[in-house]
Design a protein around this motif. Structure first.
Motif, short mmCIF file in Angstrom:
data_model
loop_
_atom_site.label_atom_id
_atom_site.label_comp_id
_atom_site.label_asym_id
_atom_site.label_seq_id
_atom_site.Cartn_x
_atom_site.Cartn_y
_atom_site.Cartn_z
N ALA A 94 0.84 -1.20 0.00
CA ALA A 94 0.00 0.00 0.00
C ALA A 94 0.87 1.25 0.00
N PHE A 95 1.99 1.20 0.69
CA PHE A 95 2.89 2.34 0.74
C PHE A 95 3.45 2.64 -0.66
N ASN A 96 3.85 1.60 -1.40
CA ASN A 96 4.38 1.80 -2.74
C ASN A 96 3.34 2.41 -3.68
N ILE A 97 2.11 1.94 -3.60
CA ILE A 97 1.04 2.48 -4.44
C ILE A 97 0.76 3.92 -4.05
N ARG A 98 0.69 4.19 -2.77
CA ARG A 98 0.44 5.56 -2.30
C ARG A 98 1.56 6.51 -2.75
N ARG A 99 2.78 6.02 -2.74
CA ARG A 99 3.93 6.83 -3.15
C ARG A 99 3.84 7.23 -4.63
N LEU A 100 3.13 6.47 -5.44
CA LEU A 100 2.96 6.81 -6.85
C LEU A 100 2.30 8.18 -7.02
N PHE A 101 1.43 8.52 -6.08
CA PHE A 101 0.67 9.75 -6.21
C PHE A 101 1.30 10.95 -5.49
N GLY A 102 2.32 10.69 -4.70
CA GLY A 102 3.03 11.77 -4.04
C GLY A 102 2.11 12.69 -3.26
N GLU A 103 2.18 13.97 -3.55
CA GLU A 103 1.42 14.98 -2.80
C GLU A 103 -0.06 15.00 -3.19
N ARG A 104 -0.48 14.25 -4.19
CA ARG A 104 -1.88 14.32 -4.64
C ARG A 104 -2.82 13.60 -3.71
N ILE A 105 -2.32 12.81 -2.77
CA ILE A 105 -3.21 12.07 -1.85
C ILE A 105 -3.29 12.84 -0.54
#
Length: 91
Positions: A80-91
């Motif tokens: 989940a951390f890797n997927i979340r990192r894909l979006f950077g500041e957009r989440i």
């Protein structure tokens, strides 16, 4: 129409006026998508539509998948951390 795949129920879509989704709405929806693919062409298309892409190594070597946001050799490498990192500041 691809909107049901984005989590919008089909009956909701049928009740909406034809012009309910403007280009800005669709762009906002697409910018929250992640494409899981193993071909360079699909990763290029994802980038063109401002989607994130995760390329799986196999059919193509890593150096051909440079347009992907991240590459993995197995889906088991994703967290989940890797997927979340894909979006950077957009989440």
């Amino acid at each position: 129409m691809f909107l049901p795949y984005l989590g919008i129920p089909h009956d909701t879509i049928k009740r909406l006026p034809r012009q309910a989704f403007t280009r800005q709405h669709l762009a906002a929806l697409l910018s929250t998508c992640v494409v899981f693919e193993s071909s360079p062409a699909a990763c290029d298309e994802a980038r063109e539509y401002d989607m994130r892409s995760v390329a799986r190594l196999g059919a193509y070597p890593r150096f051909e998948l440079t347009s992907a946001d991240t590459t993995v050799s197995s889906v088991n490498e994703l967290t989940a951390f890797n997927i979340r990192r894909l979006f950077g500041e957009r989440i």
